[in-house]
Design a protein around this motif. Structure first.
Motif, PDB file in Angstrom:
ATOM      1  N   LEU A  10       0.809  -1.212   0.000  1.00  0.00           N
ATOM      2  CA  LEU A  10       0.000   0.000   0.000  1.00  0.00           C
ATOM      3  C   LEU A  10       0.848   1.272   0.000  1.00  0.00           C
ATOM      4  O   LEU A  10       0.294   2.375  -0.011  1.00  0.00           O
ATOM      5  CB  LEU A  10      -0.938   0.012   1.214  1.00  0.00           C
ATOM      6  CG  LEU A  10      -1.930  -1.150   1.297  1.00  0.00           C
ATOM      7  CD1 LEU A  10      -2.836  -0.979   2.504  1.00  0.00           C
ATOM      8  CD2 LEU A  10      -2.763  -1.250   0.016  1.00  0.00           C
ATOM      9  N   PHE A  11       2.163   1.127   0.004  1.00  0.00           N
ATOM     10  CA  PHE A  11       3.052   2.290   0.014  1.00  0.00           C
ATOM     11  C   PHE A  11       3.838   2.391  -1.285  1.00  0.00           C
ATOM     12  O   PHE A  11       4.339   1.391  -1.808  1.00  0.00           O
ATOM     13  CB  PHE A  11       4.048   2.193   1.173  1.00  0.00           C
ATOM     14  CG  PHE A  11       3.453   2.503   2.523  1.00  0.00           C
ATOM     15  CD1 PHE A  11       3.480   3.785   3.040  1.00  0.00           C
ATOM     16  CD2 PHE A  11       2.839   1.495   3.269  1.00  0.00           C
ATOM     17  CE1 PHE A  11       2.927   4.070   4.275  1.00  0.00           C
ATOM     18  CE2 PHE A  11       2.281   1.767   4.511  1.00  0.00           C
ATOM     19  CZ  PHE A  11       2.324   3.059   5.017  1.00  0.00           C
ATOM     20  N   THR A  12       3.926   3.609  -1.789  1.00  0.00           N
ATOM     21  CA  THR A  12       4.854   3.934  -2.871  1.00  0.00           C
ATOM     22  C   THR A  12       6.029   4.646  -2.223  1.00  0.00           C
ATOM     23  O   THR A  12       5.878   5.758  -1.703  1.00  0.00           O
ATOM     24  CB  THR A  12       4.195   4.856  -3.914  1.00  0.00           C
ATOM     25  OG1 THR A  12       3.012   4.232  -4.423  1.00  0.00           O
ATOM     26  CG2 THR A  12       5.160   5.149  -5.060  1.00  0.00           C
ATOM     27  N   GLN A  13       7.180   4.002  -2.222  1.00  0.00           N
ATOM     28  CA  GLN A  13       8.354   4.555  -1.545  1.00  0.00           C
ATOM     29  C   GLN A  13       9.219   5.343  -2.528  1.00  0.00           C
ATOM     30  O   GLN A  13       9.108   5.197  -3.742  1.00  0.00           O
ATOM     31  CB  GLN A  13       9.181   3.432  -0.903  1.00  0.00           C
ATOM     32  CG  GLN A  13       8.431   2.609   0.114  1.00  0.00           C
ATOM     33  CD  GLN A  13       8.193   3.336   1.438  1.00  0.00           C
ATOM     34  OE1 GLN A  13       8.633   4.475   1.627  1.00  0.00           O
ATOM     35  NE2 GLN A  13       7.490   2.686   2.359  1.00  0.00           N
ATOM     36  N   ALA A  14      10.102   6.174  -1.990  1.00  0.00           N
ATOM     37  CA  ALA A  14      10.916   7.066  -2.816  1.00  0.00           C
ATOM     38  C   ALA A  14      12.233   6.415  -3.228  1.00  0.00           C
ATOM     39  O   ALA A  14      12.853   5.689  -2.449  1.00  0.00           O
ATOM     40  CB  ALA A  14      11.205   8.350  -2.061  1.00  0.00           C
ATOM     41  N   PHE A  15      12.638   6.695  -4.454  1.00  0.00           N
ATOM     42  CA  PHE A  15      13.991   6.364  -4.909  1.00  0.00           C
ATOM     43  C   PHE A  15      14.573   7.597  -5.573  1.00  0.00           C
ATOM     44  O   PHE A  15      14.051   8.081  -6.582  1.00  0.00           O
ATOM     45  CB  PHE A  15      13.992   5.190  -5.891  1.00  0.00           C
ATOM     46  CG  PHE A  15      15.353   4.945  -6.497  1.00  0.00           C
ATOM     47  CD1 PHE A  15      16.442   4.686  -5.695  1.00  0.00           C
ATOM     48  CD2 PHE A  15      15.539   5.000  -7.865  1.00  0.00           C
ATOM     49  CE1 PHE A  15      17.700   4.476  -6.244  1.00  0.00           C
ATOM     50  CE2 PHE A  15      16.778   4.792  -8.429  1.00  0.00           C
ATOM     51  CZ  PHE A  15      17.871   4.527  -7.619  1.00  0.00           C
ATOM     52  N   TYR A  16      15.652   8.098  -5.003  1.00  0.00           N
ATOM     53  CA  TYR A  16      16.323   9.273  -5.530  1.00  0.00           C
ATOM     54  C   TYR A  16      17.687   8.893  -6.088  1.00  0.00           C
ATOM     55  O   TYR A  16      18.386   8.041  -5.523  1.00  0.00           O
ATOM     56  CB  TYR A  16      16.525  10.313  -4.422  1.00  0.00           C
ATOM     57  CG  TYR A  16      15.244  10.907  -3.906  1.00  0.00           C
ATOM     58  CD1 TYR A  16      14.637  11.971  -4.556  1.00  0.00           C
ATOM     59  CD2 TYR A  16      14.630  10.412  -2.758  1.00  0.00           C
ATOM     60  CE1 TYR A  16      13.455  12.522  -4.090  1.00  0.00           C
ATOM     61  CE2 TYR A  16      13.452  10.952  -2.281  1.00  0.00           C
ATOM     62  CZ  TYR A  16      12.868  12.006  -2.955  1.00  0.00           C
ATOM     63  OH  TYR A  16      11.699  12.548  -2.495  1.00  0.00           O
ATOM     64  N   GLY A  17      18.056   9.543  -7.187  1.00  0.00           N
ATOM     65  CA  GLY A  17      19.413   9.415  -7.679  1.00  0.00           C
ATOM     66  C   GLY A  17      19.591   8.397  -8.774  1.00  0.00           C
ATOM     67  O   GLY A  17      18.651   7.998  -9.456  1.00  0.00           O
ATOM     68  N   SER A  18      20.833   7.952  -8.916  1.00  0.00           N
ATOM     69  CA  SER A  18      21.194   7.096 -10.048  1.00  0.00           C
ATOM     70  C   SER A  18      22.086   5.936  -9.644  1.00  0.00           C
ATOM     71  O   SER A  18      22.780   5.362 -10.482  1.00  0.00           O
ATOM     72  CB  SER A  18      21.901   7.949 -11.115  1.00  0.00           C
ATOM     73  OG  SER A  18      22.982   8.665 -10.546  1.00  0.00           O
ATOM     74  N   LEU A  19      22.074   5.589  -8.352  1.00  0.00           N
ATOM     75  CA  LEU A  19      22.887   4.481  -7.865  1.00  0.00           C
ATOM     76  C   LEU A  19      22.025   3.499  -7.071  1.00  0.00           C
ATOM     77  O   LEU A  19      21.120   3.911  -6.340  1.00  0.00           O
ATOM     78  CB  LEU A  19      24.020   4.979  -6.963  1.00  0.00           C
ATOM     79  CG  LEU A  19      25.043   5.916  -7.597  1.00  0.00           C
ATOM     80  CD1 LEU A  19      26.020   6.414  -6.533  1.00  0.00           C
ATOM     81  CD2 LEU A  19      25.789   5.226  -8.728  1.00  0.00           C
ATOM     82  N   LYS A  20      22.337   2.225  -7.204  1.00  0.00           N
ATOM     83  CA  LYS A  20      21.635   1.190  -6.439  1.00  0.00           C
ATOM     84  C   LYS A  20      22.318   1.066  -5.071  1.00  0.00           C
ATOM     85  O   LYS A  20      23.168   0.214  -4.861  1.00  0.00           O
ATOM     86  CB  LYS A  20      21.656  -0.145  -7.191  1.00  0.00           C
ATOM     87  CG  LYS A  20      20.808  -1.232  -6.543  1.00  0.00           C
ATOM     88  CD  LYS A  20      20.883  -2.529  -7.323  1.00  0.00           C
ATOM     89  CE  LYS A  20      22.256  -3.175  -7.215  1.00  0.00           C
ATOM     90  NZ  LYS A  20      22.328  -4.490  -7.883  1.00  0.00           N
TER      91      LYS A  20
END
Length: 588
Positions: free
Chosen positions: A31-41
């Motif tokens: 039920l959550f859409t979490q954040a991903f910022y940037g260009s690295l794993k």
């Protein structure tokens, strides 16, 4: 009818199978859409996908981490300033006070990164595809903008002539390039209606000022996004076109009657739902006619009563960012997330990367464990999301993208032609009472350009500071450039004083929006000095453009396609299209 029902049952069989496998913890995570910022794993994103069981990611390419929303002219601060002593030991990979932008990747490299994130999700025991979400509204709003992505004007611009086919084509082109990179859900179209030109929050993000136009363009855009490979999450339900309040900072009320809201603000949604809308985003305003107490994104009367029951919407219900000031001030972030799920939201947007994620997740989990919410209720929300993903083809080959093809698709001639058409449909002269257009090629001209955020975030061959000057130099050898800050300073004004005596004509860009201050003091300074002044503005709305400015051109963006057409217009090499109808403020 019977055959259709059998087909529908078979179509969603995967949903029934998955619901039988998921644990409560996994269901809550979905039920959550979490954040991903940037260009690295980085390890944090791996943990977010695997341990928090998120249903999707809200992706921003050029930041390495979230910083608190700031008003125009204010500094962005870190959202969460907890000391290490206040953080659980297993959460010490939390990122604090990041200053630099993310590493630069080519389109193929970035596409490979998004593919890796999908592969991480595929290794979870239940193999539910992630929705890969972003904002890409056009104008100056681009979460994915580096390495030659195609740039379109804001919606108000390319819809101004009433060309429904172009609106469809822009949405399809946007979807084609983003799905090639690895995205599958866009927070668009913006279907708020600008009823009042002083409603400063939405501005030219909208398609227009009247119900019929916005409804027609909304359906065209939705179909274009769907045909191009993206789920369209229309926003900001149930409509924020009548407010000047920015929900990033404050709570605002839309004080209209229930009848007016139904006939006007909800009209685009009713039209899209009838044509197969798969998702929408609920905004953070209060609608006293429906619920005088709660913000729409946490209101059961709005989400369950109006959206589920009266409108019959069966798709994914996303919230706007739950770390916006409107939510923080009234409910707290974690409390707001729980309230949104109680109200009927199925995809709660968490744009912070710190411990507040775990707190919000835990609060929902505990609400089920203590009986505040039932597991059957949680199931009903998860099923909404899964069915939308089935309808969008995310459980099939359409989910997986090929990074080796991404750049070829993005830079294709077809998308380039649509990019150019949109720019040429948008750019126009607002007024030229001073009779300065077209410019003479021999006039000594100074360009005072406000540095736009996207120019710095990309800073590559396709998008960088100084692009407008380069485009002007195609027409003249007598143009100088003075760059000023996105929020112009006293030092900028002093620099301008040193240059004015040497130029006949001054072009001043006016990229003011909800994030940046305008260059109005610089425009006024030039006019007071007796200079011929041309203002190149991001929008034509009258509250932004004082009547004392005699020559104004609207460009609806800050990227090269619209700036190139604007340069052509200034030197008489482009004749703008005529808009479909007068704007309300032009009525006589």
């Amino acid at each position: 009818m019977g055959g259709v029902q059998v087909m529908a049952k078979d179509k969603y069989a995967i949903v029934d199978q998955l619901m039988g496998k998921l644990t409560l913890e996994q269901k809550v995570g979905q039920l959550f859409t979490q954040a991903f910022y940037g260009s690295l794993k980085v390890p944090d994103i791996v943990r977010t996908i695997k341990d928090l069981n998120c249903g999707g990611l809200r992706i921003t390419q050029y930041f390495r981490g979230f910083r608190r929303y700031a008003r125009a002219g204010e500094k962005q601060e870190a959202f969460d300033k907890l000391s290490p002593a206040q953080i659980a030991p297993n959460l010490l990979d939390d990122r604090k006070d990041l200053l630099c932008s993310s590493p630069y990747l080519t389109i193929e490299q970035y596409s490979r990164l998004l593919l890796e994130l999908k592969e991480i999700a595929a290794d979870r025991p239940y193999d539910i595809p992630l929705h890969m979400m972003l904002d890409q509204e056009g104008g100056a709003s681009f979460d994915c903008l580096r390495a030659g992505m195609r740039y379109f004007p804001s919606q108000f611009g390319y819809a101004r002539t009433g060309n429904r086919r172009l609106v469809y084509d822009v949405a399809r082109a946007t979807a084609a390039q983003l799905s090639a990179v690895g995205f599958n859900l866009i927070n668009s179209p913006v279907v708020d209606i600008v009823f009042d030109p002083k409603a400063t929050y939405i501005r030219t993000r909208s398609f227009g000022c009247d119900v019929a136009t916005v409804s027609k363009m909304a359906v065209a855009a939705m179909q274009g996004y769907h045909d191009g490979g993206l789920i369209a999450a229309a926003k900001h339900f149930p409509g924020r076109g009548a407010t000047a309040v920015d929900a990033h900072h404050d709570v605002g009320a839309i004080d209209k009657s229930a009848e007016a809201l139904w006939d006007e603000d909800l009209a685009p949604y009713r039209a899209m739902i009838a044509k197969g809308l798969l998702a929408l985003m609920v905004g953070h305003s209060i609608y006293p006619a429906w619920d005088p107490d709660d913000i729409a994104s946490v209101s059961r009367k709005v989400i369950t009563g109006l959206l589920h029951e009266r409108l019959g919407f069966k798709g994914m219900i996303c919230t706007d960012s739950m770390i916006m000031g409107a939510i923080q001030k009234k409910y707290g972030v974690a409390g707001g997330c729980l309230a949104a799920i109680k109200a009927g939201a199925s995809a709660v947007l968490m744009k912070e990367c710190g411990p507040i994620r775990e707190e919000s997740y835990r609060l929902v989990l505990e609400a089920v464990e203590d009986g505040t919410l039932t597991e059957d209720y949680i199931d009903s929300l998860v099923i909404r999301n899964l069915r939308a993903k089935v309808d969008a083809g995310l459980f099939g080959k359409g989910y997986w993208h090929n990074p080796t093809r991404a750049e070829r698709i993005v830079r294709s001639e077809d998308l380039g032609r649509i990019e150019t058409r949109a720019a040429r449909e948008a750019v126009h002269t607002v007024r030229d009472r001073a009779g300065l257009l077209p410019l003479s090629r021999t006039s000594r001209t100074l360009l005072v350009e406000q540095i736009a955020g996207p120019h710095l975030r990309a800073n590559d061959a396709w998008c960088h500071p100084g692009m407008f000057w380069e485009e002007l130099c195609r027409h003249t050898d007598h143009c100088s450039l003075l760059e000023v800050e996105s929020d112009p300073t006293a030092e900028d004004a002093a620099k301008l004083d040193n240059y004015l005596d040497f130029y006949d004509t001054v072009i001043v860009t006016y990229y003011k929006d909800r994030h940046t201050l305008g260059t109005a003091p610089l425009v006024d300074k030039c006019l007071a000095a007796g200079k011929k002044v041309i203002v190149v503005a991001g929008n034509p709305l009258p509250y932004e453009l004082p009547e004392a400015w005699p020559t104004v051109v609207a460009c609806y963006g800050v990227m090269r396609p619209v700036l190139a057409v604007t340069a052509d217009l200034l030197f008489g090499k482009f004749k703008p299209k005529t808009k479909a109808a007068p704007y309300p403020w032009e009525a006589r």
